[in-house]
Design an enzyme around this catalytic site. Structure first.
Site, PDB file in Angstrom:
ATOM      1  N   SER A 474       0.764  -1.165  -0.127  1.00  0.00           N
ATOM      2  CA  SER A 474      -0.069  -0.029  -0.138  1.00  0.00           C
ATOM      3  C   SER A 474       0.888   1.162   0.151  1.00  0.00           C
ATOM      4  CB  SER A 474      -0.915   0.012   1.321  1.00  0.00           C
ATOM      5  OG  SER A 474      -1.992   0.694   0.965  1.00  0.00           O
ATOM      6  N   ASP A 561      -8.715  -4.695  -5.951  1.00  0.00           N
ATOM      7  CA  ASP A 561      -8.437  -3.940  -5.003  1.00  0.00           C
ATOM      8  C   ASP A 561      -9.144  -2.518  -5.213  1.00  0.00           C
ATOM      9  OD1 ASP A 561      -7.321  -2.198  -3.532  1.00  0.00           O
ATOM     10  OD2 ASP A 561      -5.306  -2.903  -3.832  1.00  0.00           O
ATOM     11  N   HIS A 593      -6.760  -5.644  -1.806  1.00  0.00           N
ATOM     12  CA  HIS A 593      -5.791  -4.767  -1.212  1.00  0.00           C
ATOM     13  C   HIS A 593      -4.938  -5.639  -0.251  1.00  0.00           C
ATOM     14  CE1 HIS A 593      -4.030  -0.940  -0.696  1.00  0.00           C
ATOM     15  NE2 HIS A 593      -4.063  -0.976   0.561  1.00  0.00           N
TER      16      HIS A 593
END
Length: 650
Positions: A474, A561, A593
């Site tokens: 991320s 995601d 994600h």
């Protein structure tokens, strides 16, 4: 010498735990936990009087169940589940007597929020549902017996709500023009027009209500207004008078232990470098002291009965697998419940060293260092000779690294690398000044903090300058891309997991239910509606500097995601290929994600450790058949990872 240490199998670190997430039902009659059923994590139950009489009560067959809780009346276990990582979580109920499973929110493209539960109306829950409008969560009352949903408030303006123990809405929250939060009273399910409390942007991520006592007389706040670190306050709901309960100059108060029936705060946690619990209630103080004498490392209270006679205790010994106990407060007995990963018993797990590193402009960065086996003979947190190092960057960025068992740290250390995790500016938990020092600093001073940590590690004889990798998910994936584009000479290679490459397109594609909070992103990253903001976002976007990448890069992405779209990885891979720059790109069509399925996680770390071995010379467990049960698609660059072409049969 690290080469003599036992190679810890990937499966032992990233495969299914034997058991996890142990709880006890509110009435003390049932024990529950997550454990594999046919290779997939499901919910299991056993009578508290007969823990061996266990049975699986759910039938998940594709994605593991990762979050569950007990209904307040102890009649059911409930869990949330999405599809393929899309984060549209639905709510399910399993009756403990009949085993019947019910989908309580049978909607498409809907994300459920739990707004309120009650110790008195135990057959009801308050839920937020965005099935009418994906931006807004309407509030519904759910009858757990019949499954009936009754609309309480149609919401077209508010980012969140607070309710009391009667499941009466008491407060609504709305982001204000400054990027802070306005707090409104709710009376008879109508939101009053003027806020009774407000916060500025500088306090938006460090100030929030922390719930009501069951009698509704006290509202708790975690609050940084007028101070730096967030303190715990109690506010009289009738008079508005506030009382300071707890504060710490080094760190925010973020965790509390509250009585299961009254909701009164009995203890709180301070987590600077390590976590410590401070009790307010004398009986709780005695219980925590009794436990601390018998626990190695850190522990936490994971679940409690309504009468508070039995606790489930999770214990992290740090260099042994995490274990869980049943603590009977009446008899003062501690009964082993389970060890999450018994296959790690006796494995060469390494200690984590908390360290403080100074940034170039004088901030103190709380960090965590793990060293390879046998590299630090005297245990002082410094190897006898510099080692290859992986800078492991956390996501968020409004999150933090913490002390405790970390599977990625253990894998990388076992393979011969030092591992350094840095709480760079913008990390949460260390006061609002530290948090707000990162505003509009993506790729700037936030990145400088990471470089300063590398320089510290090299200067102190920890890391070998010519062998430093950067890795993260991320925001950590973004930091990896920034590291290889903005400072291409610092790192030997990079591993980017679901990281954004273009901050403009990132903000254009945020999930609709984040829209009520979009001002946070604009104020802290750059406002794409202004020329200045667009310039800032573009300058901080690695995509536009992809031609600067001169070191090996591994990218992993989930196709579903909702936060960092697949296009973020596709863009930079395309730019690198257009410039003739090699890259390895792994795509997971059934993930979002991050990677929930253990098969996919194991496959990713199999690729990652062999990629690092190729670049940095560390050890690696051969790929073997790790990819066979996974969905991983090697879109590009199999030839750049040791053994990957052979594993694919190419």
């Amino acid at each position: 010498m690290t080469d003599t240490a036992t190679l810890i199998p990937r499966n032992a670190l990233f495969g299914n735990p034997t058991r996890a997430a142990g709880q006890i039902s509110p009435d003390g009659q049932w024990l529950s936990w997550l454990a594999p059923k046919d290779g997939v994590l499901n919910i299991w139950l056993a009578p508290a009087s007969d823990p061996q009489a266990a049975r699986a009560v759910t039938q998940a067959v594709e994605r593991p169940i990762r979050q569950y809780f007990w209904s307040p009346d102890a009649s059911a276990v409930m869990y949330i589940q999405d599809k393929g990582g899309d984060e549209n979580y639905l709510l399910y109920r399993v009756d403990v007597t009949t085993g019947a499973e019910t989908t309580l929110t049978p909607f498409e493209n809907t994300r459920v929020q739990l707004v309120g539960a009650s110790t008195t109306r135990t057959d009801k829950l308050l839920l937020g549902l965005n099935n009418r409008d994906p931006q807004w969560h309407d509030i519904h009352l759910l009858d757990l017996t019949t499954g009936e949903l009754t609309l309480v408030l149609e919401n077209n303006a508010y980012a969140g709500f607070e309710a009391d123990d009667t499941l009466t809405l008491r407060m609504a929250m709305q982001q204000n023009e400054a990027g802070g939060t306005d707090y409104f009273r709710v009376v008879d399910n109508v939101v009053e027009p003027e806020p009774f409390e407000t916060s500025a942007m500088e306090d938006a991520l460090t100030t929030s209500p922390a719930g009501y006592t069951s009698d509704g007389a006290t509202l708790y706040w975690i609050d940084s207004r007028g101070r730096n670190t967030a303190a715990l306050f109690a506010q009289d709901t009738a008079t508005g008078e506030r009382r300071l309960i707890a504060e710490d100059d080094r760190a925010d108060i973020v965790s509390t232990l509250r009585h299961p029936i009254t909701g009164v705060v009995e203890a709180y946690a301070v987590n600077y470098l390590t976590r410590s619990w401070i009790a307010i209630d004398p009986a709780i103080a005695a219980a925590l002291a009794w436990l601390s004498e018998r626990m190695e490392g850190e522990f936490s209270v994971q679940s409690r009965t309504d009468d508070d006679s039995v606790w489930i205790i999770a214990n992290d010994p740090l260099t042994k697998p995490v274990r869980t106990f049943i603590f009977d407060r009446v008899t003062q007995t501690l009964i082993p419940f389970y060890v999450s990963r018994p296959e790690l018993e006796g494995a060469p797990l390494q200690p984590m060293h908390p360290v403080e590193i100074a940034s170039r402009d004088g901030l103190t960065l709380p960090c965590y260092l793990t060293l390879p086996p046998a590299s630090d003979p005297n245990g002082d947190g410094k190897p006898a000779a510099p080692v290859p190092m992986v800078l492991l960057v956390h996501g968020g960025p409004w999150a933090r690294d913490a002390y405790g068992f970390n599977g990625v740290h253990q894998l990388l250390a076992n393979r011969g690398y030092g591992v350094l995790s840095v709480n760079f500016r913008g990390s949460t938990g260390f006061g609002k000044a530290f948090l707000n020092a990162a505003n509009k600093q993506w790729g700037l001073t936030m990145h400088d903090d990471l470089i300063d940590a590398v320089d510290w590690a090299v200067a102190n004889g920890i890391a070998a300058r010519e062998k430093v990798a950067i890795m993260g998910g991320s925001y950590g994936g973004y930091a990896t891309l920034a590291g290889l584009t903005f400072t291409p000479d610092v790192f030997t290679c990079g591993v980017d997991i679901v990281g954004p490459s273009n901050l403009e397109t990132l903000l254009e594609t945020i999930p609709p239910y984040w829209a009520p909070l979009v001002k946070t992103f604009h104020e802290r990253m750059g406002d794409p509606r202004t020329e200045e903001g667009r310039a800032l976002l573009r300058a901080a976007s690695p995509l536009y500097k992809a031609d600067k990448i001169i070191k090996p890069l591994l990218i992993a992405q989930g196709a579903n995601d909702p936060r960092v779209k697949q296009s973020e990885s596709d863009q930079i891979v395309g730019a690198m290929k257009a410039a003739g720059i090699p890259v390895t790109y792994v795509l997971y069509p059934d993930e979002g994600h991050g990677f929930a399925r253990p098969e996919n996680n194991i496959a990713f770390y199999a690729i990652a450790e062999n990629f690092l071995a190729e670049c940095m010379g560390g050890r690696a467990e051969p790929l073997g058949d790790a990819l066979a049960p996974a969905s991983a698609q090697i879109v590009d660059g199999a030839e750049h990872v040791k053994g990957l072409e052979a594993a694919l049969g190419e």
